[in-house]
Design a protein around this motif. Structure first.
Motif, PDB file in Angstrom:
ATOM      1  N   LEU A 182       0.743  -1.287  -0.269  1.00 15.96           N
ATOM      2  CA  LEU A 182       0.219   0.098   0.002  1.00 15.96           C
ATOM      3  C   LEU A 182       1.329   0.842   0.035  1.00 15.96           C
ATOM      4  CD1 LEU A 182      -2.517  -1.072   2.259  1.00 15.96           C
ATOM      5  CD2 LEU A 182      -2.644  -0.785   0.282  1.00 15.96           C
ATOM      6  N   GLY A 183       2.009   1.403  -1.134  1.00 15.81           N
ATOM      7  CA  GLY A 183       2.243   1.839  -1.336  1.00 15.81           C
ATOM      8  C   GLY A 183       1.582   3.501  -1.435  1.00 15.81           C
ATOM      9  N   PRO A 184       2.772   4.942  -1.207  1.00 19.33           N
ATOM     10  CA  PRO A 184       2.130   6.273  -1.131  1.00 19.33           C
ATOM     11  C   PRO A 184       1.122   6.183  -2.772  1.00 19.33           C
ATOM     12  CG  PRO A 184       4.946   6.411  -1.459  1.00 19.33           C
ATOM     13  CD  PRO A 184       4.346   5.176  -1.674  1.00 19.33           C
ATOM     14  N   ALA A 185       0.328   7.121  -2.533  1.00 19.10           N
ATOM     15  CA  ALA A 185      -0.906   7.307  -3.868  1.00 19.10           C
ATOM     16  C   ALA A 185      -2.205   7.830  -3.053  1.00 19.10           C
ATOM     17  CB  ALA A 185      -2.042   5.986  -4.019  1.00 19.10           C
ATOM     18  N   GLY A 186      -2.226   9.116  -4.288  1.00 22.67           N
ATOM     19  CA  GLY A 186      -2.955  10.536  -3.572  1.00 22.67           C
ATOM     20  C   GLY A 186      -4.986   9.835  -3.921  1.00 22.67           C
ATOM     21  N   ALA A 187      -5.422  10.159  -3.017  1.00 26.42           N
ATOM     22  CA  ALA A 187      -7.299   9.816  -3.509  1.00 26.42           C
ATOM     23  C   ALA A 187      -7.990  10.370  -4.334  1.00 26.42           C
ATOM     24  CB  ALA A 187      -7.899  10.787  -1.943  1.00 26.42           C
ATOM     25  N   TRP A 188      -8.449  10.421  -5.016  1.00 25.89           N
ATOM     26  CA  TRP A 188      -9.214  10.610  -6.457  1.00 25.89           C
ATOM     27  C   TRP A 188      -9.716  11.619  -6.024  1.00 25.89           C
ATOM     28  CZ3 TRP A 188     -14.510  10.942  -6.873  1.00 25.89           C
ATOM     29  CH2 TRP A 188     -14.980  10.022  -5.326  1.00 25.89           C
ATOM     30  N   TRP A 189     -10.581  11.596  -5.264  1.00 25.33           N
ATOM     31  CA  TRP A 189     -11.282  12.724  -4.850  1.00 25.33           C
ATOM     32  C   TRP A 189      -9.705  14.139  -5.306  1.00 25.33           C
ATOM     33  CZ3 TRP A 189      -8.962  15.325  -0.713  1.00 25.33           C
ATOM     34  CH2 TRP A 189      -8.610  13.822   0.239  1.00 25.33           C
ATOM     35  N   LEU A 190      -8.284  14.170  -5.049  1.00 27.37           N
ATOM     36  CA  LEU A 190      -7.728  15.053  -4.589  1.00 27.37           C
ATOM     37  C   LEU A 190      -6.871  15.875  -5.971  1.00 27.37           C
ATOM     38  CD1 LEU A 190      -5.839  17.278  -2.714  1.00 27.37           C
ATOM     39  CD2 LEU A 190      -4.768  15.161  -1.955  1.00 27.37           C
ATOM     40  N   ARG A 191      -7.262  14.903  -7.206  1.00 27.86           N
ATOM     41  CA  ARG A 191      -6.194  14.707  -8.279  1.00 27.86           C
ATOM     42  C   ARG A 191      -6.511  15.836  -8.854  1.00 27.86           C
ATOM     43  NH1 ARG A 191      -4.836  10.044 -12.321  1.00 27.86           N
ATOM     44  NH2 ARG A 191      -3.188  11.049 -13.322  1.00 27.86           N
ATOM     45  N   GLU A 192      -7.981  16.577  -9.183  1.00 23.85           N
ATOM     46  CA  GLU A 192      -8.083  18.202  -9.876  1.00 23.85           C
ATOM     47  C   GLU A 192      -7.600  19.289  -9.033  1.00 23.85           C
ATOM     48  OE1 GLU A 192     -11.950  19.783 -11.717  1.00 23.85           O
ATOM     49  OE2 GLU A 192     -12.102  18.207 -11.541  1.00 23.85           O
ATOM     50  N   ARG A 193      -7.657  19.080  -8.104  1.00 24.33           N
ATOM     51  CA  ARG A 193      -7.570  20.145  -6.876  1.00 24.33           C
ATOM     52  C   ARG A 193      -5.833  20.299  -6.861  1.00 24.33           C
ATOM     53  NH1 ARG A 193      -9.514  18.239  -0.818  1.00 24.33           N
ATOM     54  NH2 ARG A 193      -8.591  20.355  -0.199  1.00 24.33           N
ATOM     55  N   PHE A 194      -4.892  18.846  -6.615  1.00 26.67           N
ATOM     56  CA  PHE A 194      -3.796  19.230  -6.745  1.00 26.67           C
ATOM     57  C   PHE A 194      -3.425  19.999  -8.520  1.00 26.67           C
ATOM     58  CE2 PHE A 194       0.597  17.075  -7.612  1.00 26.67           C
ATOM     59  CZ  PHE A 194       0.800  17.481  -6.634  1.00 26.67           C
ATOM     60  N   GLU A 195      -3.752  19.504  -9.791  1.00 22.98           N
ATOM     61  CA  GLU A 195      -2.912  19.349 -10.751  1.00 22.98           C
ATOM     62  C   GLU A 195      -3.194  20.603 -11.459  1.00 22.98           C
ATOM     63  OE1 GLU A 195      -2.682  14.284 -12.363  1.00 22.98           O
ATOM     64  OE2 GLU A 195      -4.491  15.236 -13.195  1.00 22.98           O
ATOM     65  N   ARG A 196      -4.577  21.050 -11.266  1.00 17.21           N
ATOM     66  CA  ARG A 196      -4.890  22.533 -11.407  1.00 17.21           C
ATOM     67  C   ARG A 196      -3.920  23.603 -10.763  1.00 17.21           C
ATOM     68  NH1 ARG A 196      -9.659  22.254  -9.871  1.00 17.21           N
ATOM     69  NH2 ARG A 196      -9.773  23.881  -7.754  1.00 17.21           N
ATOM     70  N   ARG A 197      -3.320  22.911  -9.869  1.00 19.87           N
ATOM     71  CA  ARG A 197      -2.782  24.118  -8.932  1.00 19.87           C
ATOM     72  C   ARG A 197      -0.990  24.783  -8.170  1.00 19.87           C
ATOM     73  NH1 ARG A 197      -7.093  27.443  -5.184  1.00 19.87           N
ATOM     74  NH2 ARG A 197      -5.307  29.283  -5.635  1.00 19.87           N
ATOM     75  N   VAL A 198      -1.030  23.035  -8.504  1.00 22.64           N
ATOM     76  CA  VAL A 198       0.618  22.514  -7.538  1.00 22.64           C
ATOM     77  C   VAL A 198       1.661  21.663  -8.729  1.00 22.64           C
ATOM     78  CG1 VAL A 198       1.875  21.484  -6.595  1.00 22.64           C
ATOM     79  CG2 VAL A 198      -0.407  22.171  -5.798  1.00 22.64           C
ATOM     80  N   PRO A 199       2.384  23.132  -9.078  1.00 20.72           N
ATOM     81  CA  PRO A 199       3.800  22.483  -9.919  1.00 20.72           C
ATOM     82  C   PRO A 199       4.895  21.497  -9.491  1.00 20.72           C
ATOM     83  CG  PRO A 199       4.565  24.419  -8.742  1.00 20.72           C
ATOM     84  CD  PRO A 199       2.906  24.211  -8.911  1.00 20.72           C
ATOM     85  N   ALA A 200       5.075  20.246 -10.253  1.00 22.03           N
ATOM     86  CA  ALA A 200       5.742  18.942  -9.325  1.00 22.03           C
ATOM     87  C   ALA A 200       7.247  19.015  -9.863  1.00 22.03           C
ATOM     88  CB  ALA A 200       4.984  17.694  -9.471  1.00 22.03           C
ATOM     89  N   LEU A 201       8.438  18.899  -9.043  1.00 23.66           N
ATOM     90  CA  LEU A 201       9.420  18.428  -9.744  1.00 23.66           C
ATOM     91  C   LEU A 201       9.591  16.336  -8.879  1.00 23.66           C
ATOM     92  CD1 LEU A 201      11.651  21.186  -8.649  1.00 23.66           C
ATOM     93  CD2 LEU A 201      10.940  20.902 -11.140  1.00 23.66           C
ATOM     94  N   LEU A 202       9.492  15.374 -10.438  1.00 27.50           N
ATOM     95  CA  LEU A 202       9.306  13.904  -9.933  1.00 27.50           C
ATOM     96  C   LEU A 202      10.826  13.689 -10.652  1.00 27.50           C
ATOM     97  CD1 LEU A 202       5.426  13.602 -11.025  1.00 27.50           C
ATOM     98  CD2 LEU A 202       6.552  13.499  -9.006  1.00 27.50           C
ATOM     99  N   GLY A 203      10.851  12.916  -9.723  1.00 24.39           N
ATOM    100  CA  GLY A 203      11.931  12.107 -10.376  1.00 24.39           C
ATOM    101  C   GLY A 203      13.201  12.681  -9.862  1.00 24.39           C
ATOM    102  N   HIS A 204      13.206  13.757  -9.006  1.00 23.82           N
ATOM    103  CA  HIS A 204      14.038  14.666  -8.040  1.00 23.82           C
ATOM    104  C   HIS A 204      14.572  14.333  -6.608  1.00 23.82           C
ATOM    105  CE1 HIS A 204      13.389  17.637 -11.940  1.00 23.82           C
ATOM    106  NE2 HIS A 204      14.120  18.239 -11.173  1.00 23.82           N
ATOM    107  N   ARG A 205      16.079  13.344  -6.368  1.00 24.79           N
ATOM    108  CA  ARG A 205      16.267  13.126  -5.142  1.00 24.79           C
ATOM    109  C   ARG A 205      17.072  14.919  -3.960  1.00 24.79           C
ATOM    110  NH1 ARG A 205      17.182   8.251  -3.102  1.00 24.79           N
ATOM    111  NH2 ARG A 205      16.464   7.466  -5.613  1.00 24.79           N
ATOM    112  N   LEU A 206      16.100  15.044  -2.974  1.00 27.69           N
ATOM    113  CA  LEU A 206      17.078  15.516  -2.860  1.00 27.69           C
ATOM    114  C   LEU A 206      18.394  15.421  -1.683  1.00 27.69           C
ATOM    115  CD1 LEU A 206      16.925  17.991  -0.776  1.00 27.69           C
ATOM    116  CD2 LEU A 206      15.650  16.997   1.014  1.00 27.69           C
ATOM    117  N   HIS A 207      19.414  15.743  -1.487  1.00 29.38           N
ATOM    118  CA  HIS A 207      20.608  15.246  -1.691  1.00 29.38           C
ATOM    119  C   HIS A 207      21.927  16.417  -0.534  1.00 29.38           C
ATOM    120  CE1 HIS A 207      23.194  18.172  -4.465  1.00 29.38           C
ATOM    121  NE2 HIS A 207      22.349  17.708  -5.278  1.00 29.38           N
TER     122      HIS A 207
END
Length: 424
Positions: free
Chosen positions: A261-286
């Protein structure tokens, strides 16, 4: 001396106390009711799990979330997210209905004492108990990325540290993580006027699908069964068979607890998130460096490229790491003596949630490497409470009747907290 002292008054602690009281045990509950939910989750957050799988547990299945909502003209419907505030209020109502009075004290130490335990609090004299159940929730196990440790404390925080996100209005905030806490925190920040950016090691975000109806054709229900942890046979097994998980080899249990049951977002959150939040995916903090009142994050892409992100604040929505070493309220000698699950740093538990130290029981996150991922969710409280109280009764029976006891009757609290009374 009490039969059982429950340390913690969240869903697990309250459920254990309800079953213990129903079994006639002399039980005390120490802690702030529903503290994590009331104090460490921001306004506007919703429960990710379905309402019918979010009940606290009382004997006979009484005092459900549906009961609470129906009595107030509210709905708790499948497929409709429930506000965290409603769930917190339900927990407080459950405490009043099903549990002996919760004592809002801060436990500072649980230590061995004869054949039982001495429990120290910040507010008064110590208590003595024959058995103890530690249901301390997740807050002792907050996890921060190591790269943040050298920052001044004001430059970063954990997602569990914010009740009100409006304080970040107008500021850039980097949110680290890819699970529900990260995604919902980022969305709420944007809705409160902040400028969030999600930073995640994963190359893509996972989103749960809209839940299937509860009533479905038999073949479809058989192929993809509902459970307290979601649909599908794998989720059903984690939800309904914790006792079977415990019988697996320790390395297998550790792997399941860490990866299921790894990381995942709730279905009802997706539109709210994608509409307003930019994302840097595949980026590792060092690296993280304070530059005045701001923070400069050094990131590395999957291709090995370096990226610098300048931000006003960093919120780590990076979950919780169950580890006995972090449970500072437990006597150090006792802690060191406990048998653990492989290299997980969590207690090895018997079928009744009893540790290798007789009379010491655990509940919640620390038990996931023993009983599986359902112990990370409210849904696991039902299985835990019944089994744990059965284990307590077995332990008390093995020690023989308490001198002067009367079938589990609660002693006069005028003598409570007086060591001389306990020891005479």
């Amino acid at each position: 001396m009490d039969d059982l002292v429950v340390v913690g008054a969240g869903p697990y602690g309250l459920s254990i106390a309800a079953h213990a009281a129903g079994a006639g045990l002399d039980v005390r509950v120490l802690g702030r009711p529903m503290a994590s939910w009331r104090d460490h989750m921001p306004d506007g957050m919703y429960l990710k799990s379905e309402p019918w799988s979010s009940n606290l547990s009382a004997p006979g299945g009484r005092h459900t979330l549906a009961d609470y909502c129906a009595a107030r003209g509210m709905s708790a419907e499948h497929g409709t997210p429930l506000p965290i505030g409603t769930f917190s209020a339900y927990g407080l109502w459950f405490a009043r209905q099903a549990v002996p009075e919760v004592e809002e004290v801060t436990v500072t130490e649980v230590a061995p004492h004869g054949e039982g335990f001495r429990i120290h609090t910040a507010e008064g004299p110590p208590l003595l108990a024959r058995t103890v159940a530690l249901a301390v929730g997740v807050m002792p196990f907050v996890n921060h990325p190591a790269a943040l440790y050298d920052l001044p404390p004001t430059h970063y925080s954990h997602s569990s540290g914010h009740r009100d996100l409006s304080r970040f209005a107008g500021l850039e905030v980097a949110v680290l993580g890819a699970g529900q806490a990260a995604l919902e925190t980022a969305a709420l920040l944007a809705e409160n006027g902040a400028r969030p950016c999600l930073v995640a090691r994963r190359s893509r975000l996972n989103w749960n699908t809209v839940p299937q109806p509860l009533r479905r054709p038999p073949l479809r229900a058989l192929r993809d069964p509902h459970s307290g942890l979601g649909t599908g046979w794998r989720s059903w097994a984690w939800s309904e068979l914790p006792w079977a998980v415990r019988r697996l080899p320790a390395p297998t249990r550790e792997r399941i607890a860490a990866t299921a049951l790894g990381p995942a977002g709730a279905w009802w959150l997706r539109e709210r998130f994608e509409r307003r939040v930019p994302a840097l995916l595949g980026h590792r903090l060092h690296r993280a460096v304070a530059v005045g009142e701001r923070t400069r994050l050094g990131l590395t892409t999957a291709a090995g490229e370096s990226v610098v992100l300048d931000t006003a604040h960093v919120i780590a929505a990076t979950g919780f790491t169950p580890d006995l070493a972090r449970l500072e309220l437990l006597d150090a000698g006792l802690r060191a003596a406990l048998a653990t699950v492989g290299g997980a740093g969590t207690p090895e538990l018997g079928p009744g949630f009893e540790s290798s130290w007789p009379g010491l029981f655990f509940a919640g996150l620390l038990t996931a490497p023993s009983f599986g991922p359902s112990m990370r969710f409210v849904h696991g409280a039902g299985f835990t409470a019944g089994r744990l109280v059965k284990g307590v009764r077995k332990r008390l029976g093995a020690r023989g009747p308490l001198p002067g006891s009367a079938g589990g009757a609660r002693p006069d609290r005028s003598t409570a907290g007086n060591p001389s009374t306990y020891l005479r």
